[in-house]
Design a protein around this motif. Structure first.
Motif, mmCIF file in Angstrom:
data_model
loop_
_atom_site.group_PDB
_atom_site.id
_atom_site.type_symbol
_atom_site.label_atom_id
_atom_site.label_comp_id
_atom_site.label_asym_id
_atom_site.label_seq_id
_atom_site.Cartn_x
_atom_site.Cartn_y
_atom_site.Cartn_z
ATOM 1 N N ALA A 1 49.304 35.431 36.434
ATOM 2 C CA ALA A 1 49.563 34.832 37.518
ATOM 3 C C ALA A 1 50.237 36.226 38.568
ATOM 4 C CB ALA A 1 50.747 33.626 37.729
ATOM 5 N N GLY A 2 49.812 36.581 39.594
ATOM 6 C CA GLY A 2 50.391 37.709 40.244
ATOM 7 C C GLY A 2 49.627 38.826 40.194
ATOM 8 N N GLU A 3 48.783 38.819 39.411
ATOM 9 C CA GLU A 3 47.794 40.187 38.943
ATOM 10 C C GLU A 3 46.720 40.269 40.037
ATOM 11 O OE1 GLU A 3 45.005 42.028 35.328
ATOM 12 O OE2 GLU A 3 46.226 40.226 35.240
ATOM 13 N N LEU A 4 46.455 41.606 40.495
ATOM 14 C CA LEU A 4 45.585 41.797 41.261
ATOM 15 C C LEU A 4 44.224 41.408 40.729
ATOM 16 C CD1 LEU A 4 46.560 45.282 43.006
ATOM 17 C CD2 LEU A 4 46.417 42.838 44.022
ATOM 18 N N VAL A 5 42.960 41.083 41.430
ATOM 19 C CA VAL A 5 41.599 40.767 40.742
ATOM 20 C C VAL A 5 40.737 41.728 41.226
ATOM 21 C CG1 VAL A 5 39.909 38.917 40.642
ATOM 22 C CG2 VAL A 5 42.358 38.289 40.474
ATOM 23 N N TYR A 6 40.079 42.408 40.677
ATOM 24 C CA TYR A 6 39.224 43.359 41.023
ATOM 25 C C TYR A 6 37.718 42.949 41.024
ATOM 26 C CZ TYR A 6 42.542 47.070 41.146
ATOM 27 O OH TYR A 6 43.759 47.829 41.411
ATOM 28 N N LYS A 7 36.910 43.146 42.272
ATOM 29 C CA LYS A 7 35.577 42.775 42.335
ATOM 30 C C LYS A 7 34.914 43.962 43.084
ATOM 31 C CE LYS A 7 32.223 39.524 44.238
ATOM 32 N NZ LYS A 7 32.252 38.428 45.080
ATOM 33 N N VAL B 1 37.386 46.998 43.668
ATOM 34 C CA VAL B 1 38.448 47.120 44.482
ATOM 35 C C VAL B 1 39.138 45.742 44.417
ATOM 36 C CG1 VAL B 1 37.733 48.724 46.418
ATOM 37 C CG2 VAL B 1 37.200 46.155 46.598
ATOM 38 N N PRO B 2 40.613 45.582 44.735
ATOM 39 C CA PRO B 2 41.469 44.403 44.705
ATOM 40 C C PRO B 2 40.768 43.532 45.671
ATOM 41 C CG PRO B 2 42.758 46.096 45.522
ATOM 42 C CD PRO B 2 41.387 46.721 45.249
ATOM 43 N N ILE B 3 40.406 42.203 45.442
ATOM 44 C CA ILE B 3 39.968 41.008 46.291
ATOM 45 C C ILE B 3 40.910 40.098 46.598
ATOM 46 C CG2 ILE B 3 37.496 41.638 46.095
ATOM 47 C CD1 ILE B 3 37.590 38.991 44.283
ATOM 48 N N GLY B 4 42.028 40.019 46.090
ATOM 49 C CA GLY B 4 43.036 39.020 45.915
ATOM 50 C C GLY B 4 44.050 38.944 44.829
ATOM 51 N N ARG B 5 45.166 38.306 44.680
ATOM 52 C CA ARG B 5 45.994 38.241 43.756
ATOM 53 C C ARG B 5 45.917 36.933 43.211
ATOM 54 N NH1 ARG B 5 49.907 41.602 43.255
ATOM 55 N NH2 ARG B 5 49.864 42.314 45.340
ATOM 56 N N ASP C 1 45.079 35.372 49.247
ATOM 57 C CA ASP C 1 44.380 36.376 50.089
ATOM 58 C C ASP C 1 45.292 37.292 50.179
ATOM 59 O OD1 ASP C 1 43.335 37.817 52.175
ATOM 60 O OD2 ASP C 1 43.393 36.109 53.793
ATOM 61 N N ILE C 2 44.994 38.747 50.016
ATOM 62 C CA ILE C 2 45.704 39.719 50.341
ATOM 63 C C ILE C 2 45.309 40.854 51.380
ATOM 64 C CG2 ILE C 2 46.913 39.742 47.925
ATOM 65 C CD1 ILE C 2 44.748 41.987 47.053
ATOM 66 N N THR C 3 44.679 40.322 52.260
ATOM 67 C CA THR C 3 43.928 41.278 53.237
ATOM 68 C C THR C 3 45.213 41.951 53.890
ATOM 69 O OG1 THR C 3 42.046 39.799 53.670
ATOM 70 C CG2 THR C 3 42.509 41.120 55.451
ATOM 71 N N GLU C 4 46.091 41.324 54.648
ATOM 72 C CA GLU C 4 47.226 41.775 55.330
ATOM 73 C C GLU C 4 47.818 43.172 54.196
ATOM 74 O OE1 GLU C 4 51.309 41.007 58.023
ATOM 75 O OE2 GLU C 4 49.943 39.176 57.189
ATOM 76 N N GLU C 5 48.027 42.554 52.980
ATOM 77 C CA GLU C 5 48.989 43.827 52.309
ATOM 78 C C GLU C 5 47.728 44.868 52.013
ATOM 79 O OE1 GLU C 5 49.580 44.000 47.342
ATOM 80 O OE2 GLU C 5 49.757 41.932 48.195
ATOM 81 N N LEU C 6 46.700 44.774 51.934
ATOM 82 C CA LEU C 6 45.878 45.734 51.673
ATOM 83 C C LEU C 6 45.786 46.868 52.945
ATOM 84 C CD1 LEU C 6 42.859 44.233 49.543
ATOM 85 C CD2 LEU C 6 44.566 45.705 48.716
ATOM 86 N N CYS C 7 45.836 46.052 54.126
ATOM 87 C CA CYS C 7 45.561 46.793 55.557
ATOM 88 C C CYS C 7 46.974 47.638 55.775
ATOM 89 C CB CYS C 7 45.223 45.636 56.604
ATOM 90 S SG CYS C 7 43.656 45.014 56.841
ATOM 91 N N ASN C 8 47.875 47.105 55.145
ATOM 92 C CA ASN C 8 49.052 47.638 55.603
ATOM 93 C C ASN C 8 49.239 48.963 54.598
ATOM 94 O OD1 ASN C 8 50.090 46.144 57.491
ATOM 95 N ND2 ASN C 8 51.197 44.790 55.925
ATOM 96 N N ARG C 9 48.460 48.935 53.381
ATOM 97 C CA ARG C 9 48.807 49.860 52.374
ATOM 98 C C ARG C 9 47.973 51.072 52.689
ATOM 99 N NH1 ARG C 9 46.439 48.561 46.307
ATOM 100 N NH2 ARG C 9 47.941 46.947 46.731
ATOM 101 N N TYR C 10 46.451 50.426 53.198
ATOM 102 C CA TYR C 10 45.622 51.923 53.650
ATOM 103 C C TYR C 10 45.947 52.302 55.049
ATOM 104 C CZ TYR C 10 42.472 49.148 50.437
ATOM 105 O OH TYR C 10 41.885 48.707 49.200
ATOM 106 N N ALA C 11 46.640 51.560 55.949
ATOM 107 C CA ALA C 11 47.202 52.230 56.906
ATOM 108 C C ALA C 11 48.307 53.174 56.650
ATOM 109 C CB ALA C 11 47.919 51.138 57.897
ATOM 110 N N GLU C 12 49.067 53.045 55.563
ATOM 111 C CA GLU C 12 50.356 53.810 55.182
ATOM 112 C C GLU C 12 49.720 55.108 54.691
ATOM 113 O OE1 GLU C 12 53.642 55.724 55.086
ATOM 114 O OE2 GLU C 12 53.368 53.850 56.027
#
Length: 105
Positions: A53-59, A62-66, A84-95
């Motif tokens: 639980a809480g682990e990033l899932v890769y497909k 790249v991570p597609i969710g947690r 869904d971690i779309t917002e988290e990933l967008c924020n990470r990539y933007a930073e």
């Protein structure tokens, strides 16, 4: 009968089943055989290993969710157990982009 599942990248912890799968079916994914713990629809994901639980899932590498809960090896991976971690990933990539832009100035 052994059903094939596609693992797209070595980092992936899920594979995509190539046909509808019934619970108990043997699945061949990335050279390993595992057993489907539940029915899985065509094109859906199966866990290649236990996922905490809480682990990033890769497909696709790249991570597609947690994982929103623990997911057992052979279980169906979908929206019922994947956050869904779309917002988290967008924020990470933007930073990361902003850091590169500041460094280039």
């Amino acid at each position: 009968m052994c059903v094939k599942a596609l693992r797209c990248d070595p980092k992936d912890i899920v594979a995509v089943v190539s046909q509808p799968v019934k619970a108990g079916t043997a699945i061949d994914a990335a050279g390993e055989t595992l057993t489907a713990l539940e029915d899985i629809a065509l094109g859906h994901k199966i866990a290649l290993r236990d996922i905490a639980a809480g682990e990033l899932v890769y497909k696709y590498g790249v991570p597609i969710g947690r994982a929103s809960q623990a997911i057992a090896k052979g279980a169906w991976v979908h929206t019922h157990n994947l956050q869904d971690i779309t917002e988290e990933l967008c924020n990470r990539y933007a930073e990361e982009f902003r850091k590169k832009a500041r460094a280039a100035v």
